[in-house]
Scaffold this motif. Structure first.
Motif, mmCIF file in Angstrom:
data_model
loop_
_atom_site.group_PDB
_atom_site.id
_atom_site.type_symbol
_atom_site.label_atom_id
_atom_site.label_comp_id
_atom_site.label_asym_id
_atom_site.label_seq_id
_atom_site.Cartn_x
_atom_site.Cartn_y
_atom_site.Cartn_z
ATOM 1 N N ALA A 258 0.909 -1.282 0.134
ATOM 2 C CA ALA A 258 -0.009 0.003 -0.095
ATOM 3 C C ALA A 258 0.856 1.264 -0.140
ATOM 4 N N ALA A 259 2.023 1.297 1.100
ATOM 5 C CA ALA A 259 2.850 2.536 0.874
ATOM 6 C C ALA A 259 3.410 2.709 -0.360
ATOM 7 N N THR A 260 3.984 1.728 -0.989
ATOM 8 C CA THR A 260 4.753 1.796 -2.447
ATOM 9 C C THR A 260 3.631 2.490 -3.282
ATOM 10 N N ILE A 261 2.276 1.909 -3.546
ATOM 11 C CA ILE A 261 1.480 2.321 -4.405
ATOM 12 C C ILE A 261 1.234 3.639 -4.256
ATOM 13 N N ARG A 262 0.986 4.172 -3.051
ATOM 14 C CA ARG A 262 0.499 5.690 -2.501
ATOM 15 C C ARG A 262 1.796 6.233 -3.118
ATOM 16 N N THR A 263 2.853 5.682 -2.890
ATOM 17 C CA THR A 263 4.149 6.668 -3.159
ATOM 18 C C THR A 263 4.407 6.775 -4.670
ATOM 19 N N ALA A 264 3.943 5.797 -5.408
ATOM 20 C CA ALA A 264 4.401 5.659 -6.964
ATOM 21 C C ALA A 264 3.101 6.704 -7.322
ATOM 22 N N TRP A 265 1.860 7.013 -6.922
ATOM 23 C CA TRP A 265 1.045 7.638 -7.514
ATOM 24 C C TRP A 265 1.473 9.096 -7.098
ATOM 25 N N GLU A 266 1.703 9.391 -5.879
ATOM 26 C CA GLU A 266 2.561 10.845 -5.511
ATOM 27 C C GLU A 266 3.381 11.113 -6.307
ATOM 28 N N SER A 267 4.452 10.213 -6.965
ATOM 29 C CA SER A 267 5.626 10.721 -7.642
ATOM 30 C C SER A 267 5.335 11.000 -9.339
ATOM 31 N N THR A 268 3.994 10.968 -9.605
ATOM 32 C CA THR A 268 3.926 11.261 -11.006
ATOM 33 C C THR A 268 3.169 12.773 -11.154
ATOM 34 N N ARG A 269 3.375 13.178 -12.046
ATOM 35 C CA ARG A 269 3.062 14.783 -12.451
ATOM 36 C C ARG A 269 1.342 14.760 -12.275
ATOM 37 N N ARG A 270 1.018 15.918 -12.424
ATOM 38 C CA ARG A 270 -0.435 16.114 -12.448
ATOM 39 C C ARG A 270 -1.008 15.591 -13.997
ATOM 40 N N GLY A 271 -1.994 14.547 -13.798
ATOM 41 C CA GLY A 271 -2.356 14.115 -15.182
ATOM 42 C C GLY A 271 -1.552 12.607 -15.522
ATOM 43 N N GLY A 272 -0.465 12.176 -14.441
ATOM 44 C CA GLY A 272 0.207 11.303 -14.701
ATOM 45 C C GLY A 272 -0.182 10.068 -14.528
ATOM 46 N N ARG A 273 0.292 8.827 -14.622
ATOM 47 C CA ARG A 273 -0.265 7.442 -14.778
ATOM 48 C C ARG A 273 0.691 6.569 -14.006
ATOM 49 N N THR A 274 -0.148 5.621 -12.886
ATOM 50 C CA THR A 274 0.385 4.675 -12.188
ATOM 51 C C THR A 274 -0.020 3.441 -12.428
ATOM 52 N N THR A 275 0.724 2.514 -13.018
ATOM 53 C CA THR A 275 0.195 1.032 -13.052
ATOM 54 C C THR A 275 0.821 0.160 -11.966
ATOM 55 N N VAL A 276 -0.208 -0.480 -11.323
ATOM 56 C CA VAL A 276 0.194 -1.363 -10.253
ATOM 57 C C VAL A 276 0.465 -3.054 -10.746
ATOM 58 N N VAL A 277 1.645 -3.357 -10.621
ATOM 59 C CA VAL A 277 1.866 -4.752 -11.140
ATOM 60 C C VAL A 277 1.905 -5.743 -9.898
ATOM 61 N N GLY A 278 2.736 -5.070 -8.749
ATOM 62 C CA GLY A 278 2.555 -5.826 -7.471
ATOM 63 C C GLY A 278 1.631 -6.665 -6.984
ATOM 64 N N ILE A 279 1.541 -7.723 -6.510
ATOM 65 C CA ILE A 279 0.346 -8.374 -5.840
ATOM 66 C C ILE A 279 0.327 -8.481 -4.251
ATOM 67 N N GLY A 280 -0.585 -7.592 -3.833
ATOM 68 C CA GLY A 280 -0.425 -7.305 -2.304
ATOM 69 C C GLY A 280 -1.815 -8.052 -1.820
ATOM 70 N N GLY A 281 -1.424 -8.060 -0.461
ATOM 71 C CA GLY A 281 -2.503 -8.781 0.326
ATOM 72 C C GLY A 281 -3.883 -7.885 0.664
ATOM 73 N N LYS A 282 -4.890 -8.822 0.947
ATOM 74 C CA LYS A 282 -6.016 -7.890 1.140
ATOM 75 C C LYS A 282 -6.053 -6.849 2.353
ATOM 76 N N ASP A 283 -4.823 -7.108 3.131
ATOM 77 C CA ASP A 283 -4.667 -6.054 4.272
ATOM 78 C C ASP A 283 -4.115 -4.780 3.715
#
Length: 360
Positions: A258-283
């Motif tokens: 979760a923390a990495t997904i959030r950081t990836a999203w925050e690292s993109t520009r306004r209008g940027g694109r984040t693609t989540v490949v990693g498989i995380g747990g339900k928690d």
């Protein structure tokens, strides 16, 4: 009888033991494995993050030589080199009708089948993610094998079955990275290293690799990274500083936290694109507020198997390999035997190395 790595129960240690495989019946193929990659998804099956019927022979990224075929199999023959396809599309479900074969509703139906039996009388075994590649030989449905493209060594071809299809597809099919754009890749394991190479092939102007381990910088730079950031609470700020305070055009998250997904999203520009490949747990819960979603105009999307169609994409990847644009060997940081898989799992947990490759 053949040797195989068996998961006797969720969260139990793998056992390397002998198993008895059936002869290939109608529509099935027997393959002698040349190599199998140790993927984080295998670890996720082992620790219960992803559900799988057990006991099971794990392993889903592999390549080998056809030993025998059952009645009705015509696209491969004994002696042919093949790549294992752990997610064969059925061609008839709603997703397949839309051309989104990576989302096939029936792709993993075979995981619940009886694949083999333990030679010690321990009972029936299931085939993990359909193909049971952590074994000297396996028997799979015909749809789970694709001919190895010409000019690709079998041991290298194993990596095409998951890491490369996923990493390349995340960049080219999901993020749709364009020449001159900037990108950040989170996680420098096998899939992340493939994504870095894919970003270089796409012509990205800046490729930022992010990982918790400083020791992976050389690996990442060889794969195409122009910059390397050791993950911290300041990662998004560091990436924005590298891009005139704007953020990257696209981020590829290969970790599944979760923390990495959030950081990836925050690292993109306004209008940027984040693609989540990693498989995380339900928690792993990722949260956003409604105002920031509106203000930043960013896109967050999931990505299954790189949004790839193996039959379509393997020839494209092979062309990149033959032209020297894609270096499959650069993804591999250790070559092991079946007995080395538990240690490879431990290295993944500790964030060490790229892809471990079981060589038979």
């Amino acid at each position: 009888m053949v040797r195989a790595a068996v998961l006797p129960a969720v969260k139990a240690p793998l056992e390397v033991t002998e198993i008895e495989l059936p002869e290939p019946g109608p529509g099935r193929v027997r393959v002698a494995l040349a190599a199998a990659g140790v993927c984080h998804s295998d670890l996720s099956l082992s620790d219960g993050t992803m559900r799988v019927p057990v006991p099971a022979v794990l392993g889903h990224e592999g390549a080998g030589t056809v030993v025998a075929v059952g009645e009705g199999v015509t696209h491969v023959a004994p002696g042919d080199g093949v790549v294992l396809n752990w997610a064969p599309s059925c061609g008839s479900c709603h997703a397949c009708a839309l051309g989104e074969v990576w989302l096939c509703a029936n792709a993993l139906n075979g995981a619940g089948a009886v694949h083999a039996r333990r030679a010690d009388g321990g009972g029936e075994l299931h085939p993990g993610l359909n193909v049971a590649a952590f074994a000297e030989e396996t028997v799979v449905p015909a749809g789970c094998v694709l001919p190895v493209p010409g000019g690709i060594p079998l041991t290298d071809a194993a990596l095409l079955g998951c890491a490369v299809l996923t990493g390349y597809g995340a960049v080219h099919h999901s993020a749709r990275l364009r020449e001159g754009e900037t990108v950040a890749v989170f996680g420098a394991g096998g899939v992340g290293l493939a994504a870095l190479q894919a970003a270089r092939i796409a012509g990205a102007s800046r490729i930022v690799a992010v990982d918790v381990s400083p020791q992976k910088e050389e690996l990442a730079r060889r794969a195409g990274a122009t910059d390397y950031v050791v993950a911290s609470e300041n990662t998004a700020r560091e990436i924005r500083a590298l891009t005139d305070k704007q953020g990257v055009d696209a981020a590829i998250e290969c970790v599944g936290r979760a923390a990495t997904i959030r950081t990836a999203w925050e690292s993109t520009r306004r209008g940027g694109r984040t693609t989540v490949v990693g498989i995380g747990g339900k928690d792993q819960q990722v949260t956003f507020n409604a105002l920031e979603i509106f203000h930043w105009g960013r896109t967050l999307s999931g990505c299954v198997y790189g949004n790839s169609d193996p039959a379509r994409d393997l020839p494209v990847l092979a062309a990149h390999v033959r032209a020297g644009r894609l270096d499959l060997g650069a993804l591999v940081t250790e070559r092991i035997t079946l007995d080395g898989i538990p240690a490879a799992f431990d290295n993944m947990v500790r964030g060490r190395g790229g892809r471990a490759l079981v060589v038979f």
